[in-house]
Design a protein around this motif. Structure first.
Motif, PDB file in Angstrom:
ATOM      1  N   PHE A  37      36.782  39.431  29.094  1.00 40.57           N
ATOM      2  CA  PHE A  37      37.308  39.102  30.432  1.00 40.57           C
ATOM      3  C   PHE A  37      36.403  39.499  31.480  1.00 40.57           C
ATOM      4  CE2 PHE A  37      41.979  37.734  30.717  1.00 40.57           C
ATOM      5  CZ  PHE A  37      41.678  36.734  29.734  1.00 40.57           C
ATOM      6  N   GLN A  38      35.024  39.336  31.301  1.00 39.69           N
ATOM      7  CA  GLN A  38      34.337  39.523  32.432  1.00 39.69           C
ATOM      8  C   GLN A  38      34.668  38.888  33.563  1.00 39.69           C
ATOM      9  OE1 GLN A  38      33.312  39.584  28.974  1.00 39.69           O
ATOM     10  NE2 GLN A  38      32.488  37.611  29.732  1.00 39.69           N
ATOM     11  N   THR A  39      34.688  39.302  35.162  1.00 38.46           N
ATOM     12  CA  THR A  39      35.273  38.721  35.948  1.00 38.46           C
ATOM     13  C   THR A  39      34.254  38.831  37.244  1.00 38.46           C
ATOM     14  OG1 THR A  39      37.098  37.958  37.284  1.00 38.46           O
ATOM     15  CG2 THR A  39      37.143  40.153  36.246  1.00 38.46           C
ATOM     16  N   LYS A  40      34.335  38.035  38.243  1.00 39.39           N
ATOM     17  CA  LYS A  40      33.857  38.421  39.553  1.00 39.39           C
ATOM     18  C   LYS A  40      35.104  38.050  40.714  1.00 39.39           C
ATOM     19  CE  LYS A  40      31.760  33.671  40.257  1.00 39.39           C
ATOM     20  NZ  LYS A  40      31.541  33.240  41.680  1.00 39.39           N
ATOM     21  N   LEU A  41      36.145  38.106  40.211  1.00 37.68           N
ATOM     22  CA  LEU A  41      37.331  37.930  40.990  1.00 37.68           C
ATOM     23  C   LEU A  41      37.584  39.256  41.827  1.00 37.68           C
ATOM     24  CD1 LEU A  41      40.302  36.648  38.612  1.00 37.68           C
ATOM     25  CD2 LEU A  41      39.546  35.374  40.522  1.00 37.68           C
ATOM     26  N   LYS A  42      37.991  39.182  43.095  1.00 36.31           N
ATOM     27  CA  LYS A  42      38.215  40.348  43.960  1.00 36.31           C
ATOM     28  C   LYS A  42      39.278  41.214  43.132  1.00 36.31           C
ATOM     29  CE  LYS A  42      36.095  39.119  48.038  1.00 36.31           C
ATOM     30  NZ  LYS A  42      36.063  38.977  49.470  1.00 36.31           N
ATOM     31  N   HIS A  43      39.013  42.482  43.498  1.00 31.26           N
ATOM     32  CA  HIS A  43      39.809  43.475  42.756  1.00 31.26           C
ATOM     33  C   HIS A  43      41.535  43.198  42.932  1.00 31.26           C
ATOM     34  CE1 HIS A  43      36.734  46.769  42.219  1.00 31.26           C
ATOM     35  NE2 HIS A  43      36.480  45.712  41.495  1.00 31.26           N
ATOM     36  N   ALA A  44      41.852  42.884  44.059  1.00 28.11           N
ATOM     37  CA  ALA A  44      43.360  42.631  44.335  1.00 28.11           C
ATOM     38  C   ALA A  44      43.595  41.246  43.670  1.00 28.11           C
ATOM     39  CB  ALA A  44      43.642  42.364  45.818  1.00 28.11           C
ATOM     40  N   ASP A  45      42.939  40.248  43.559  1.00 28.54           N
ATOM     41  CA  ASP A  45      43.178  39.347  42.718  1.00 28.54           C
ATOM     42  C   ASP A  45      43.456  39.482  41.220  1.00 28.54           C
ATOM     43  OD1 ASP A  45      44.201  37.668  44.725  1.00 28.54           O
ATOM     44  OD2 ASP A  45      42.606  36.446  44.396  1.00 28.54           O
ATOM     45  N   GLN A  46      42.088  40.637  40.608  1.00 31.08           N
ATOM     46  CA  GLN A  46      42.388  40.703  39.355  1.00 31.08           C
ATOM     47  C   GLN A  46      43.774  41.309  38.923  1.00 31.08           C
ATOM     48  OE1 GLN A  46      39.052  42.803  37.605  1.00 31.08           O
ATOM     49  NE2 GLN A  46      37.790  42.225  39.310  1.00 31.08           N
ATOM     50  N   MET A  47      44.154  42.416  39.706  1.00 35.85           N
ATOM     51  CA  MET A  47      45.266  42.907  39.345  1.00 35.85           C
ATOM     52  C   MET A  47      46.451  42.169  39.334  1.00 35.85           C
ATOM     53  SD  MET A  47      44.929  46.785  40.936  1.00 35.85           S
ATOM     54  CE  MET A  47      44.449  46.519  42.429  1.00 35.85           C
ATOM     55  N   ARG A  48      46.521  41.242  40.340  1.00 34.28           N
ATOM     56  CA  ARG A  48      47.701  40.230  40.470  1.00 34.28           C
ATOM     57  C   ARG A  48      47.547  39.341  39.486  1.00 34.28           C
ATOM     58  NH1 ARG A  48      48.044  35.277  42.371  1.00 34.28           N
ATOM     59  NH2 ARG A  48      45.798  35.272  43.318  1.00 34.28           N
ATOM     60  N   ILE A  49      46.537  38.642  39.023  1.00 31.97           N
ATOM     61  CA  ILE A  49      46.625  37.692  38.223  1.00 31.97           C
ATOM     62  C   ILE A  49      46.730  38.268  36.622  1.00 31.97           C
ATOM     63  CG2 ILE A  49      44.951  35.679  37.104  1.00 31.97           C
ATOM     64  CD1 ILE A  49      43.813  35.370  40.078  1.00 31.97           C
ATOM     65  N   PHE A  50      45.795  39.260  36.491  1.00 35.59           N
ATOM     66  CA  PHE A  50      45.898  39.703  34.724  1.00 35.59           C
ATOM     67  C   PHE A  50      47.369  40.530  34.719  1.00 35.59           C
ATOM     68  CE2 PHE A  50      41.073  40.731  35.322  1.00 35.59           C
ATOM     69  CZ  PHE A  50      40.820  39.217  35.144  1.00 35.59           C
ATOM     70  N   ARG A  51      48.034  40.627  35.696  1.00 36.73           N
ATOM     71  CA  ARG A  51      49.406  41.212  35.356  1.00 36.73           C
ATOM     72  C   ARG A  51      50.512  39.957  35.086  1.00 36.73           C
ATOM     73  NH1 ARG A  51      49.259  46.062  39.936  1.00 36.73           N
ATOM     74  NH2 ARG A  51      48.345  47.538  38.513  1.00 36.73           N
ATOM     75  N   THR A  52      49.965  38.816  35.201  1.00 36.83           N
ATOM     76  CA  THR A  52      51.092  37.863  34.719  1.00 36.83           C
ATOM     77  C   THR A  52      50.636  37.415  33.393  1.00 36.83           C
ATOM     78  OG1 THR A  52      49.083  35.935  35.080  1.00 36.83           O
ATOM     79  CG2 THR A  52      50.472  36.659  36.941  1.00 36.83           C
ATOM     80  N   ILE A  53      49.849  37.983  32.559  1.00 32.80           N
ATOM     81  CA  ILE A  53      49.646  37.995  31.178  1.00 32.80           C
ATOM     82  C   ILE A  53      50.691  38.622  30.482  1.00 32.80           C
ATOM     83  CG2 ILE A  53      48.249  38.514  29.285  1.00 32.80           C
ATOM     84  CD1 ILE A  53      45.590  38.573  31.066  1.00 32.80           C
ATOM     85  N   PRO A  54      51.543  38.033  29.704  1.00 34.55           N
ATOM     86  CA  PRO A  54      52.606  38.390  28.852  1.00 34.55           C
ATOM     87  C   PRO A  54      52.392  39.778  28.398  1.00 34.55           C
ATOM     88  CG  PRO A  54      52.533  36.197  28.461  1.00 34.55           C
ATOM     89  CD  PRO A  54      51.182  36.330  29.229  1.00 34.55           C
TER      90      PRO A  54
END
Ligand SMILES: Cc1cc2nc3c(=O)[nH]c(=O)nc-3n(C[C@H](O)[C@H](O)[C@H](O)COP(=O)(O)OP(=O)(O)OC[C@H]3O[C@@H](n4cnc5c(N)ncnc54)[C@H](O)[C@@H]3O)c2cc1C
Length: 453
Positions: free
Chosen positions: A290-307
């Motif tokens: 899960f390497q990523t260049k998403l901004k930090h706020a979006d990483q937290m928001r999006i990855f917390r949608t993972i079951p």
């Protein structure tokens, strides 16, 4: 202590090189800028041999995997990196993964304690004018030295992007949703698996595509990614199914919570996010691939949608960095010396090999070449049939200079098998058998040459 070899950079390659030379009885000065007030965009500590992203040295299978074979060859040559990895390994199926802090502490302690090594915390901004030198400053070489290298090499350094995956605190993962297993039950039940159904997956892909990404600077725009380290949102842009065939592939992962009389072990989910243990205490787990260049706020928001990760606490978020390497096939001779300045050798990722193991392996070889030179001898390169020889051969001439890109070790870098047609299932074992035989012969010859020098 006056030194015989100056090594610049105390990462994976520089630490391995220092150890090899010191063990051969040579005096080494090891200059590392971290600890002197400097750092890089990816390192977190002052420890030598810090692993900046994943905590894995990849497959440890020496019979069917090229990097596993490289591990084995390095062990045969007394690799410090492999010794420390063995001491600090954590469960990871058939891979060799380590507690990154324990691993780097082990290397730092051993280097500091070695009577033949003087570790100096200093940044070097120019190429030493004389004296045997090994440059092992890695993909994030400090700008002053990078500029000096570009001038001496008479060529611009090339560049590509590399990215870091996030790390999650174990106690924030909902194990009522996730389950422990390895793909196809290979090895132990070492991975935490987060199952996704189709609607969850589709929503996740849409969120990745819409998420806010870190913008590139003007000079970074045309820089390609290393394909083994492509950010997930870049993969998602390639098509909605790309991640399901990449880091989120569900094959071989029976979800026991989805069992039925027809499927007593459970069924494969639509997609799976896997986490791998990152430290010996098993308190930290990295999200695999899960390497990523998403901004930090979006990483937290999006990855917390993972079951299972709805309450995830992140010990580290993902990031992206520019890496530099030289056009080695054109600039270096077969002993890793800069043709224009032969007292200078290059080692590690700056040569254009890719990965922790490969970097350490090239550090090991640079040191062995330097040690032979000091002894008034010449060390023959390991045969191309070995993993060490194949990697070295690729860097020092096997690859095409114009299209040179960083490369992990793989069987494709070795000469093809000859003789009667080989069954597909036997090929890897035949490569590794041949490599073992060739390495044995090379080691015998190398020892004899050294003794007669
Ligand atoms: C963001 C990122 C993520 C990565 N992820 C992975 C991964 O998951 N798996 C993997 O196998 N590989 C990964 N890599 C590649 C990884 O960097 C290399 O595999 C490995 O660390 C390279 O080893 P090295 O010794 O060549 O360089 P490094 O380990 O980077 O060591 C170089 C050292 O030189 C020092 N230095 C730099 N300039 C100077 C100077 N002028 N004077 C003195 N000291 C200096 C640095 O502080 C550093 O300690 C990643 C790289 C980056 C940048």
């Amino acid at each position: 202590m006056t030194h015989q070899v100056h090594i610049i950079g105390g990462g994976l390659a520089g630490s391995e090189a220092a150890w090899q030379l010191a063990e051969a009885g040579h005096k080494v000065r090891l200059s590392e800028m971290r600890g002197s007030g400097d750092t890089t965009a990816a390192h977190d500590s002052d420890r030598l041999a810090e692993m900046v992203c994943s905590n894995s040295f990849r497959s440890d299978d020496a019979t069917a995997n090229a990097v596993g074979l490289l591990h084995q060859e390095m062990r045969a040559l007394g690799s410090l990196v492999m010794t420390a990895a063995e001491i600090h390994k954590v469960p990871a199926g058939s891979a060799l993964a380590v507690d990154r802090e324990g691993f780097a502490d082990e290397i730092t302690r051993r280097i500091e304690a070695h009577p033949n090594i003087t570790l100096v915390r200093e940044r070097i901004d120019a190429l030493p004018a004389t004296g045997s030198t090994i440059i092992a400053t890695g993909p994030l070489t400090a700008p002053g030295l990078a500029a000096a290298i570009a001038v001496a090499a008479g060529s611009d350094a090339l560049a590509f992007f590399d990215a870091i995956a996030p790390i999650v605190h174990r106690d924030s993962i909902d194990m009522g949703i996730c389950w422990m297993a390895a793909r196809w039950d290979k090895g132990g039940k070492d991975y935490i698996n987060c199952p996704m159904d189709k609607s969850q997956y589709d929503a996740f892909i849409a969120a990745l595509n819409a998420g806010e990404k870190t913008e590139f600077k003007e000079w970074e725009r045309d820089t390609p990614y290393f394909e083994g380290c492509m950010p997930i949102e870049v993969m998602a842009e390639c098509g909605p199914e790309t991640l399901r065939f990449g880091p989120m592939k569900p094959v071989g992962l029976d979800n026991p919570r989805d069992s039925s009389p027809e499927y007593p072990n459970g069924r494969w989910p639509h997609a799976v996010v896997q986490l791998r243990q990152d430290n010996a205490l098993a308190t930290l787990w990295n999200i695999v691939g899960f390497q990523t260049k998403l901004k930090h706020a979006d990483q937290m928001r999006i990855f917390r949608t993972i079951p299972g990760l709805h309450g995830a606490e992140f010990a580290r978020l993902g990031g992206i960095h520019r890496n530099s390497f030289i056009r080695s096939p054109e600039l270096l001779d077969p002993e890793l010396r800069l043709k224009a300045l032969p007292h200078i050798r290059f080692a590690g990722q700056i040569t254009g090999c890719e990965g922790y193991v490969e970097s350490a392996a090239i550090g090991l070889l640079a040191a062995r070449f330097a040690a032979a030179e000091i002894a008034g001898s010449t060390l023959a390169a390991p045969p191309l049939e070995t993993a060490l020889g194949a990697l070295l051969g690729h860097i020092t001439g096997g690859a095409t200079a114009e299209t040179y890109q960083p490369m992990n070790i793989n069987f494709g870098l070795m000469p093809p098998l000859t003789g009667p047609k080989v069954k597909k299932g036997d090929r890897k074992r035949m490569y590794t058998d041949r490599a073992r035989e060739e390495l044995g012969k090379w080691l015998t010859d190398a020892n004899q040459t050294l003794e007669s020098a």
